[in-house]
Motif scaffolding. Structure first.
Motif, short mmCIF file in Angstrom:
data_model
loop_
_atom_site.label_atom_id
_atom_site.label_comp_id
_atom_site.label_asym_id
_atom_site.label_seq_id
_atom_site.Cartn_x
_atom_site.Cartn_y
_atom_site.Cartn_z
N LEU A 1 -7.74 5.71 5.68
CA LEU A 1 -7.62 5.78 7.13
C LEU A 1 -7.57 4.38 7.74
O LEU A 1 -6.85 4.14 8.72
CB LEU A 1 -8.79 6.58 7.71
N ALA A 2 -8.33 3.44 7.17
CA ALA A 2 -8.33 2.06 7.68
C ALA A 2 -6.95 1.43 7.51
O ALA A 2 -6.46 0.74 8.42
CB ALA A 2 -9.39 1.24 6.96
N TYR A 3 -6.33 1.64 6.36
CA TYR A 3 -4.97 1.11 6.14
C TYR A 3 -4.00 1.67 7.19
O TYR A 3 -3.20 0.92 7.77
CB TYR A 3 -4.48 1.47 4.75
N ILE A 4 -4.06 2.96 7.41
CA ILE A 4 -3.10 3.60 8.32
C ILE A 4 -3.36 3.19 9.78
O ILE A 4 -2.44 2.85 10.52
CB ILE A 4 -3.16 5.12 8.15
N SER B 1 0.58 -1.70 3.99
CA SER B 1 -0.61 -0.97 4.44
C SER B 1 -0.33 0.53 4.53
O SER B 1 -1.17 1.35 4.17
CB SER B 1 -1.08 -1.51 5.79
N TRP B 2 0.85 0.88 5.03
CA TRP B 2 1.24 2.29 5.05
C TRP B 2 1.27 2.86 3.63
O TRP B 2 0.82 3.99 3.39
CB TRP B 2 2.60 2.46 5.72
N ALA B 3 1.82 2.08 2.70
CA ALA B 3 1.90 2.55 1.31
C ALA B 3 0.50 2.79 0.74
O ALA B 3 0.23 3.85 0.14
CB ALA B 3 2.65 1.52 0.46
N TRP B 4 -0.40 1.83 0.92
CA TRP B 4 -1.76 2.01 0.43
C TRP B 4 -2.43 3.22 1.07
O TRP B 4 -3.08 4.03 0.38
CB TRP B 4 -2.59 0.75 0.71
#
Length: 260
Positions: free
Chosen positions: A123-126, A165-168
């Motif tokens: 959630l933090a990455y997104i 970041s979206w990928a992670w």
């Protein structure tokens, strides 16, 4: 080969620069995510826990063995004077898992803190990618010596960090979508072996995609080199000003001697 077929100096230089950028990116990612040793330190405690529990169903023995091997890996790094952040993160993760499992008496709870951490990280990455401050950029900026310069001065790298970041985030969410149903429906050994199997492949996929995005992005702006250059320029300016003042002070005395 005709002269038209021969690569120009500019093309050769561009290829070399691209290769250098890829090599720097690979080295930075290797450092940031711990490399092979970091992956081993991430997998080994959980693997030891599920292996022992599969054999004897002894929660205390399995949990203490996992915690013990995590502590040993930290000690080895301290003795070798290596970076301990990956090993320490493993100890904290295993420690929380041991506490949860001991408190509830449910061996599956050994894995719950790590699963919740994975969900929170996804959630933090997104969220940070949506907010325009991608978490991968915050993590890798210091590694590439660019700090936060990519936010305002290097839009190509900001775009690459956002994609990464979206990928992670999406990869970790997919991992959670597999693990949480198993937490509720599967037994401890089934959950444990699936979790061990999912430790490395999603991680490698996310790192690979990060490398792809960053390898195609503009090179980082080395803000540390810029600060050093500014400091040198300031020192040179002060030295030149001091030399000018000394020359001005010596000039009247020289003119006086010539007049006499």
């Amino acid at each position: 080969m005709t002269s038209l077929d021969k690569p120009t100096t500019e093309e050769t230089s561009a290829d070399t620069s691209a290769d250098d950028a890829r090599a720097v990116t690979e080295a930075a990612l290797f450092e940031a995510f711990g490399g092979v040793r970091g992956m081993v330190e991430t997998v080994l405690p959980g693997l030891l826990f599920v292996s022992i529990y599969t054999v004897n169903k002894n929660l205390h023995m399995s949990a203490l063995a996992a915690l013990g091997v995590a502590l040993v890996m930290v000690v080895v790094r301290l003795v070798r004077r290596d970076t301990v952040k990956h090993a320490f993160s493993g100890v904290f993760g295993v420690g929380f898992g041991v506490v949860f499992a001991m408190m509830t008496g449910n061996a599956k709870d050994f894995y719950l803190p790590g699963m919740l951490y994975t969900l929170g990280l996804a959630l933090a990455y997104i969220v940070t990618a949506m907010a325009g401050v991608p978490l991968i950029g915050l993590m890798l900026g210091p590694v590439f010596k660019e700090n936060l310069s990519w936010r305002t001065r290097n839009p190509g790298r900001k775009k690459a960090y956002t994609k990464a970041s979206w990928a992670w985030g999406l990869i970790l969410l997919a991992k959670c979508a597999i693990l949480f149903p198993l937490y509720w429906w599967a037994d401890t050994t089934q959950l444990g072996w699936v979790l061990v199997a999912l430790k490395i492949p999603p991680f490698l996929l996310a790192v690979y995609l990060t490398w792809v995005f960053l390898a195609k992005a503009p090179p980082p702006i080395d803000v540390f080199a810029e600060m050093e250059a500014q400091e040198r320029a300031e020192e040179e300016r002060k030295a030149a000003a001091a030399a000018g003042e000394n020359a001005d002070e010596g000039a009247p005395a020289g003119r006086h001697r010539r007049q006499s």
